[in-house]
Write a protein that holds these residues in place. Sequence first.
Motif, short mmCIF file in Angstrom:
data_model
loop_
_atom_site.label_atom_id
_atom_site.label_comp_id
_atom_site.label_asym_id
_atom_site.label_seq_id
_atom_site.Cartn_x
_atom_site.Cartn_y
_atom_site.Cartn_z
N THR A 247 39.95 43.65 51.94
CA THR A 247 39.98 42.20 52.11
C THR A 247 38.63 41.58 51.78
OG1 THR A 247 41.63 42.49 53.85
CG2 THR A 247 40.55 40.36 53.71
N SER A 248 37.54 42.25 52.20
CA SER A 248 36.20 41.73 51.89
C SER A 248 35.95 41.69 50.39
CB SER A 248 35.14 42.59 52.57
OG SER A 248 35.27 42.54 53.95
N ARG A 249 36.37 42.74 49.70
CA ARG A 249 36.20 42.76 48.23
C ARG A 249 36.99 41.63 47.56
NH1 ARG A 249 33.37 47.18 46.47
NH2 ARG A 249 33.34 48.98 47.85
N GLU A 250 38.20 41.38 48.05
CA GLU A 250 39.00 40.28 47.50
C GLU A 250 38.33 38.93 47.76
OE1 GLU A 250 43.02 40.36 48.90
OE2 GLU A 250 43.31 42.44 48.27
N LEU A 251 37.85 38.75 48.98
CA LEU A 251 37.22 37.48 49.33
C LEU A 251 35.90 37.27 48.58
CD1 LEU A 251 37.94 37.39 53.15
CD2 LEU A 251 38.79 35.79 51.44
N LEU A 252 35.19 38.35 48.27
CA LEU A 252 33.94 38.22 47.52
C LEU A 252 34.19 37.71 46.10
CD1 LEU A 252 31.84 41.25 48.73
CD2 LEU A 252 31.20 38.84 48.81
N GLN A 253 35.39 37.90 45.59
CA GLN A 253 35.73 37.34 44.27
C GLN A 253 35.75 35.81 44.34
OE1 GLN A 253 36.10 39.23 41.47
NE2 GLN A 253 35.53 40.92 42.81
N THR A 254 36.18 35.28 45.48
CA THR A 254 36.26 33.83 45.66
C THR A 254 34.96 33.25 46.20
OG1 THR A 254 38.60 34.11 46.16
CG2 THR A 254 37.62 32.00 46.72
N TYR A 255 34.30 33.99 47.09
CA TYR A 255 33.08 33.51 47.75
C TYR A 255 31.92 34.48 47.48
CZ TYR A 255 36.60 30.92 50.38
OH TYR A 255 37.66 30.13 50.74
N PRO A 256 31.40 34.52 46.27
CA PRO A 256 30.37 35.53 45.93
C PRO A 256 29.02 35.29 46.60
CG PRO A 256 30.71 34.04 44.09
CD PRO A 256 31.75 33.69 45.12
N GLN A 257 28.79 34.14 47.19
CA GLN A 257 27.51 33.85 47.85
C GLN A 257 27.58 34.01 49.36
OE1 GLN A 257 24.76 33.43 46.11
NE2 GLN A 257 25.97 33.61 44.26
N CYS A 258 28.70 34.45 49.91
CA CYS A 258 28.86 34.58 51.36
C CYS A 258 28.23 35.90 51.84
CB CYS A 258 30.33 34.53 51.74
SG CYS A 258 30.59 34.64 53.52
N LEU A 259 27.10 35.79 52.51
CA LEU A 259 26.37 36.98 52.95
C LEU A 259 27.11 37.72 54.07
CD1 LEU A 259 22.73 35.64 52.84
CD2 LEU A 259 24.01 36.86 51.09
N PHE A 260 27.89 37.02 54.87
CA PHE A 260 28.67 37.68 55.92
C PHE A 260 29.62 38.70 55.31
CE2 PHE A 260 32.75 37.95 58.09
CZ PHE A 260 32.35 38.55 59.27
N LEU A 261 30.25 38.36 54.18
CA LEU A 261 31.19 39.29 53.55
C LEU A 261 30.48 40.54 53.06
CD1 LEU A 261 33.43 36.78 51.57
CD2 LEU A 261 33.99 38.02 53.66
N PHE A 262 29.26 40.40 52.54
CA PHE A 262 28.50 41.58 52.14
C PHE A 262 28.19 42.45 53.36
CE2 PHE A 262 27.56 38.98 48.40
CZ PHE A 262 27.72 39.91 47.39
N ASN A 263 27.82 41.81 54.47
CA ASN A 263 27.47 42.57 55.67
C ASN A 263 28.66 43.32 56.25
OD1 ASN A 263 24.80 41.83 55.60
ND2 ASN A 263 25.07 40.07 56.93
#
Length: 107
Positions: A41-57
Motif C-alpha cells: 500500500t505504501s508503494r502504491e501511495l508513493l506513486q501518487t504522493y512522492p513527497q510524503c515523508l511519512f510514507l517513506f518512513n
Amino acid sequence: MRKLTKVTSAKPPQTSSPSKDIINALINLYNAGQLIEVENTSRELLQTYPQCLFLFNILGASLKGQGKFSDAIQVISAGALRGYKDTKSILYITFFSYWVVGLSFGL
C-alpha cells in the motif's frame, strides 16, 4: 485498504500527503503485523504522493520488520534526501552500490 488507494490515485492529489484516514489505516495495518500489506500500500501511495515523508518512513519500517534491512535503509535514505530536496545523491549512491560494489562481488 486497496479501495482507498485506488480511489485516491484516480484523482490528482490536492495535497502532498494522503488523508488522515489512509494514514490511520496504514498505522493500524502496521500495528496488526500485516507488514506485506503495509509495504504494498505504501508503494502504491508513493506513486501518487512522492513527497510524503511519512510514507517513506512506514515503508522503511515495514521492510525492516520483514528482515529486508538493505531495502529499508535505501528507502529511508531516499525519503530523507527528498526531504532535503537532494535526489542526485541517492542516484550516485545507488549506482555505486549496485554496479561497482555489487557487480564486483558477483563476479
